[in-house]
Design a protein around this motif. Structure first.
Motif, PDB file in Angstrom:
ATOM      1  N   GLY A 202      56.286   4.479  48.743  1.00 58.64           N
ATOM      2  CA  GLY A 202      55.697   4.277  47.418  1.00 58.64           C
ATOM      3  C   GLY A 202      54.283   3.743  47.445  1.00 58.64           C
ATOM      4  N   ALA A 203      53.811   3.287  48.598  1.00 53.95           N
ATOM      5  CA  ALA A 203      52.435   2.791  48.696  1.00 53.95           C
ATOM      6  C   ALA A 203      51.476   3.974  48.761  1.00 53.95           C
ATOM      7  CB  ALA A 203      52.270   1.915  49.929  1.00 53.95           C
ATOM      8  N   SER A 204      50.262   3.793  48.240  1.00 56.81           N
ATOM      9  CA  SER A 204      49.258   4.854  48.305  1.00 56.81           C
ATOM     10  C   SER A 204      48.060   4.464  49.160  1.00 56.81           C
ATOM     11  CB  SER A 204      48.788   5.232  46.901  1.00 56.81           C
ATOM     12  OG  SER A 204      48.212   4.106  46.248  1.00 56.81           O
ATOM     13  N   THR A 205      47.728   3.162  49.210  1.00 51.94           N
ATOM     14  CA  THR A 205      46.567   2.716  49.982  1.00 51.94           C
ATOM     15  C   THR A 205      46.942   1.503  50.817  1.00 51.94           C
ATOM     16  OG1 THR A 205      45.016   3.494  48.292  1.00 51.94           O
ATOM     17  CG2 THR A 205      44.182   1.893  49.880  1.00 51.94           C
ATOM     18  N   VAL A 206      46.654   1.572  52.117  1.00 51.70           N
ATOM     19  CA  VAL A 206      46.890   0.470  53.045  1.00 51.70           C
ATOM     20  C   VAL A 206      45.546   0.071  53.643  1.00 51.70           C
ATOM     21  CG1 VAL A 206      48.074  -0.294  55.135  1.00 51.70           C
ATOM     22  CG2 VAL A 206      49.205   1.297  53.569  1.00 51.70           C
ATOM     23  N   LEU A 207      45.259  -1.211  53.662  1.00 48.09           N
ATOM     24  CA  LEU A 207      43.961  -1.716  54.115  1.00 48.09           C
ATOM     25  C   LEU A 207      44.147  -2.726  55.231  1.00 48.09           C
ATOM     26  CD1 LEU A 207      40.991  -2.731  51.851  1.00 48.09           C
ATOM     27  CD2 LEU A 207      41.782  -4.322  53.603  1.00 48.09           C
ATOM     28  N   ASP A 208      43.283  -2.638  56.234  1.00 47.43           N
ATOM     29  CA  ASP A 208      43.240  -3.617  57.316  1.00 47.43           C
ATOM     30  C   ASP A 208      41.812  -4.141  57.419  1.00 47.43           C
ATOM     31  OD1 ASP A 208      43.244  -5.117  59.641  1.00 47.43           O
ATOM     32  OD2 ASP A 208      44.415  -3.671  60.808  1.00 47.43           O
ATOM     33  N   LEU A 223      54.490   6.069  60.298  1.00 49.78           N
ATOM     34  CA  LEU A 223      55.651   5.750  59.474  1.00 49.78           C
ATOM     35  C   LEU A 223      55.551   6.392  58.089  1.00 49.78           C
ATOM     36  CD1 LEU A 223      58.261   4.023  59.533  1.00 49.78           C
ATOM     37  CD2 LEU A 223      56.915   2.142  58.583  1.00 49.78           C
ATOM     38  N   ALA A 224      54.328   6.484  57.542  1.00 47.79           N
ATOM     39  CA  ALA A 224      54.122   7.006  56.183  1.00 47.79           C
ATOM     40  C   ALA A 224      52.903   7.919  56.183  1.00 47.79           C
ATOM     41  CB  ALA A 224      53.953   5.850  55.197  1.00 47.79           C
ATOM     42  N   PRO A 225      53.065   9.192  56.570  1.00 47.73           N
ATOM     43  CA  PRO A 225      51.919  10.088  56.770  1.00 47.73           C
ATOM     44  C   PRO A 225      51.068  10.331  55.530  1.00 47.73           C
ATOM     45  CG  PRO A 225      53.883  10.983  57.802  1.00 47.73           C
ATOM     46  CD  PRO A 225      54.324   9.829  56.974  1.00 47.73           C
ATOM     47  N   GLY A 226      51.611  10.144  54.330  1.00 48.94           N
ATOM     48  CA  GLY A 226      50.843  10.452  53.127  1.00 48.94           C
ATOM     49  C   GLY A 226      49.982   9.319  52.612  1.00 48.94           C
ATOM     50  N   VAL A 227      49.978   8.186  53.277  1.00 48.13           N
ATOM     51  CA  VAL A 227      49.267   7.012  52.772  1.00 48.13           C
ATOM     52  C   VAL A 227      47.788   7.059  53.159  1.00 48.13           C
ATOM     53  CG1 VAL A 227      49.119   4.495  53.011  1.00 48.13           C
ATOM     54  CG2 VAL A 227      51.335   5.582  52.755  1.00 48.13           C
ATOM     55  N   ARG A 228      46.910   6.617  52.246  1.00 49.69           N
ATOM     56  CA  ARG A 228      45.483   6.476  52.525  1.00 49.69           C
ATOM     57  C   ARG A 228      45.261   5.186  53.287  1.00 49.69           C
ATOM     58  NH1 ARG A 228      41.182   4.433  48.389  1.00 49.69           N
ATOM     59  NH2 ARG A 228      39.195   5.071  49.334  1.00 49.69           N
ATOM     60  N   LEU A 229      44.432   5.222  54.328  1.00 55.61           N
ATOM     61  CA  LEU A 229      44.272   4.095  55.251  1.00 55.61           C
ATOM     62  C   LEU A 229      42.808   3.700  55.352  1.00 55.61           C
ATOM     63  CD1 LEU A 229      46.557   5.983  57.633  1.00 55.61           C
ATOM     64  CD2 LEU A 229      47.208   3.735  56.795  1.00 55.61           C
ATOM     65  N   GLU A 255      56.020  12.791  68.733  1.00 56.81           N
ATOM     66  CA  GLU A 255      57.458  13.019  68.625  1.00 56.81           C
ATOM     67  C   GLU A 255      57.765  14.264  67.798  1.00 56.81           C
ATOM     68  OE1 GLU A 255      56.395   9.675  70.147  1.00 56.81           O
ATOM     69  OE2 GLU A 255      56.310   9.631  67.965  1.00 56.81           O
ATOM     70  N   GLY A 256      56.942  15.301  67.972  1.00 54.14           N
ATOM     71  CA  GLY A 256      57.221  16.566  67.310  1.00 54.14           C
ATOM     72  C   GLY A 256      56.641  16.695  65.920  1.00 54.14           C
ATOM     73  N   VAL A 257      56.007  15.625  65.373  1.00 55.53           N
ATOM     74  CA  VAL A 257      55.421  15.681  64.041  1.00 55.53           C
ATOM     75  C   VAL A 257      53.942  15.397  64.162  1.00 55.53           C
ATOM     76  CG1 VAL A 257      55.401  14.712  61.719  1.00 55.53           C
ATOM     77  CG2 VAL A 257      57.557  14.911  62.967  1.00 55.53           C
ATOM     78  N   GLU A 258      53.092  16.291  63.663  1.00 55.25           N
ATOM     79  CA  GLU A 258      51.662  16.105  63.808  1.00 55.25           C
ATOM     80  C   GLU A 258      51.207  14.937  62.955  1.00 55.25           C
ATOM     81  OE1 GLU A 258      47.569  18.751  64.027  1.00 55.25           O
ATOM     82  OE2 GLU A 258      49.334  19.541  63.025  1.00 55.25           O
ATOM     83  N   VAL A 259      50.432  14.042  63.522  1.00 54.14           N
ATOM     84  CA  VAL A 259      49.966  12.851  62.821  1.00 54.14           C
ATOM     85  C   VAL A 259      48.695  13.212  62.062  1.00 54.14           C
ATOM     86  CG1 VAL A 259      49.341  10.426  63.077  1.00 54.14           C
ATOM     87  CG2 VAL A 259      50.960  11.450  64.641  1.00 54.14           C
ATOM     88  N   ARG A 260      48.885  13.822  60.876  1.00 52.53           N
ATOM     89  CA  ARG A 260      47.759  14.232  60.045  1.00 52.53           C
ATOM     90  C   ARG A 260      48.135  14.024  58.588  1.00 52.53           C
ATOM     91  NH1 ARG A 260      43.915  17.317  62.687  1.00 52.53           N
ATOM     92  NH2 ARG A 260      43.074  17.944  60.685  1.00 52.53           N
ATOM     93  N   GLY A 261      47.148  14.100  57.730  1.00 53.42           N
ATOM     94  CA  GLY A 261      47.417  14.059  56.313  1.00 53.42           C
ATOM     95  C   GLY A 261      48.101  15.345  55.872  1.00 53.42           C
ATOM     96  N   SER A 262      48.670  15.333  54.685  1.00 52.65           N
ATOM     97  CA  SER A 262      49.451  16.472  54.227  1.00 52.65           C
ATOM     98  C   SER A 262      48.612  17.721  54.061  1.00 52.65           C
ATOM     99  CB  SER A 262      50.136  16.119  52.894  1.00 52.65           C
ATOM    100  OG  SER A 262      49.159  15.769  51.918  1.00 52.65           O
TER     101      SER A 262
END
Length: 361
Positions: A202-208, A223-229, A255-262
Motif C-alpha cells: 500500500g505504500a507508494s513512496t519510500v525515502l532514505d 519486496l515491493a517492486p512498484g514502490v517509488r524510492l 530469484e527469477g523476477v527482474e528487479v525493475r519498475g512495472s
C-alpha cells in the motif's frame, strides 16, 4: 536426503526469517536457535530466494554431547565420517554435484572451548572429503580455499553441533547487485528485515535520507517492486555506489523476477543532499527507512555534525501522517515518535535495535 535445512541469520531477526520461510511456503519451521532457524524444506522450495537469511544450509549430521574439551574433535570427526555427504540433495534441484574445486569447511561456536575453529574444520573436513574423493582445503595458517570449493559449515552451540552443506555457491548475504560499497554499508539481510518491518503493502513512496550504497532501498524494491524510492546522502561517493548497485539490481534477475519498475523505468531516484535538510515536501513519504551515521566508522557530516537531532526533525517532517519510519538506532528511541515495534540485533559487536516508529502528536 534433505530432512532438515538451517537458515543462518543476524542474531535478533531469527523470528522474522522464520516468518519469511512460512509466508513463502519454503518449508515447515521446527525451531529457532542462536542465529539459526531449523526447518523442513518443501520438495520444490526455492531456498535461494530468502532475503533475510545470511545463508541456507542442508544438514548432514546433528551431533549431541559436544563439550568444551578436545574430545569433541573426535566426536565431530566420527559424525562426519558417518554422515554420507554424497546423499544430500537440494530441494527442487536433485543431488548436489561434486565440486572440482575440492571441499572447504568453516566452523563457529558460541562460548569458550579448549579447541580452535581451525581444529574443528580440519577434523570434519578430512572425513567429509574422503568419501566424496575431493581435496580438502584447510584454512589453517591463512589458507584460502578455491572459490569453487564445495562449502560446508560446522556450528556449535551448547553441547549440540551441526554439520551442514551450503546450498548456494556463496552466502546469501553476498548480494550479486552489491558491485560497489562504502564504509559502514548496511548488511543486506538486515536491510531486508527493515523493509519487511516497514509493511510496504500500500505504500507508494519510500525515502532514505542516509542511503549510503543504496542497500536498504534496493531490498525494499525486491519486496515491493512498484514502490517509488528516493535516496539521499551527503557523500557523492555514496551516491555513486548506490547508483551502481541499483543499476546492477535493475539489470539482473533476482530469484527469477527482474528487479525493475512495472513499466521498465527505474523506480530509484538518487540525489546528494544533507539529511538535516531533505529537499522534498512535507509528508511526501509513506515510509522512511534510515540507518543513521553512528560511531567512529561513520561519523555525522554536514548539518548533522552539529546537531544529530536535525535528522529526526526532518524524518518527522517528510513522513506522511499515517506513515511509518523504520530506523536502526544505537542511542535510544528519538523524541517525537511513538514506538510500534522494536527488534534488538547483534551487529559488528554492538546491539542496536530496529525501531518501527510513528509520528507522535
Amino acid at each position: 536426503m534433505h530432512a532438515f535445512a538451517v537458515a543462518r541469520a543476524v542474531h535478533g531477526i531469527e523470528p522474522l526469517v522464520a516468518a519469511e520461510i512460512r509466508r513463502s511456503g519454503l518449508g515447515v519451521v521446527r525451531g529457532l536457535r542462536h542465529r539459526e532457524v531449523w526447518f523442513e524444506p518443501s520438495p520444490e522450495a526455492g531456498l535461494l530466494g530468502l532475503r533475510m537469511a545470511d545463508d541456507v544450509l542442508l544438514v548432514a549430521a546433528v551431533v549431541d554431547g559436544v563439550g568444551h574439551h578436545r574430545s569433541a574433535l573426535r566426536r565431530l570427526a566420527g559424525a562426519a565420517r558417518e554422515a554420507d555427504p554424497g546423499r544430500l540433495t537440494r530441494p527442487g534441484a536433485g543431488r548436489l554435484d561434486r565440486s572440482g574445486g575440492g571441499l572447504e569447511v568453516s566452523a563457529s561456536f558460541v562460548g569458550r572451548r579448549n579447541y580452535t575453529r581451525f581444529e574443528v574444520e580440519d577434523a570434519v573436513g578430512a572425513e567429509l572429503a574422503r568419501p566424496l574423493r575431493l581435496a580438502y582445503h584447510s584454512r589453517r595458517d591463512g589458507g584460502r580455499p578455491p572459490h569453487d570449493a564445495m562449502s560446508w559449515r560446522v556450528t556449535i552451540e551448547g553441547d549440540r553441533a551441526i554439520i551442514a552443506l551450503r546450498v548456494a555457491g556463496r552466502p546469501l548475504h553476498r548480494r550479486p547487485y552489491k558491485t560497489a560499497s562504502i564504509r559502514g554499508t548496511l548488511h543486506p539481510p538486515l536491510a531486508a528485515a527493515m523493509a519487511e518491518l516497514a509493511r510496504l503493502d500500500g505504500a507508494s513512496t519510500v525515502l532514505d535520507p542516509c542511503c549510503g550504497a543504496g542497500t536498504t532501498l534496493i531490498e525494499a524494491h525486491a519486496l515491493a517492486p512498484g514502490v517509488r524510492l528516493l535516496g539521499f546522502d551527503h557523500d557523492p561517493a555514496a551516491l555513486a555506489a548506490a547508483t551502481s548497485n541499483a543499476y546492477a539490481a535493475r539489470t539482473a534477475l533476482a530469484e527469477g523476477v527482474e528487479v525493475r519498475g512495472s513499466e521498465g523505468r527505474s523506480p530509484f531516484a538518487w540525489a546528494v543532499a544533507d539529511a538535516g535538510r531533505i529537499p522534498v515536501a512535507d509528508g511526501c513519504a509513506d515510509r522512511v527507512l534510515v540507518n543513521p551515521p553512528w560511531g567512529r566508522q561513520v561519523p555525522p557530516t554536514g548539518l548533522l555534525a552539529g546537531d544529530s537531532g536535525l535528522l529526526w526533525r526532518e524524518v518527522r517532517r517528510v513522513l506522511a501522517g499515517d506513515g511509518l519510519a523504520v530506523a536502526l538506532v544505537h542511542d535510544g528511541i528519538p523524541r517525537g515518535f511513538a514506538v510500534t515495534e522494536t527488534v534488538r540485533v547483534s551487529l559488528s559487536g554492538r546491539h542496536p535495535q530496529i525501531a518501527v516508529l510513528r509520528k507522535r502528536g
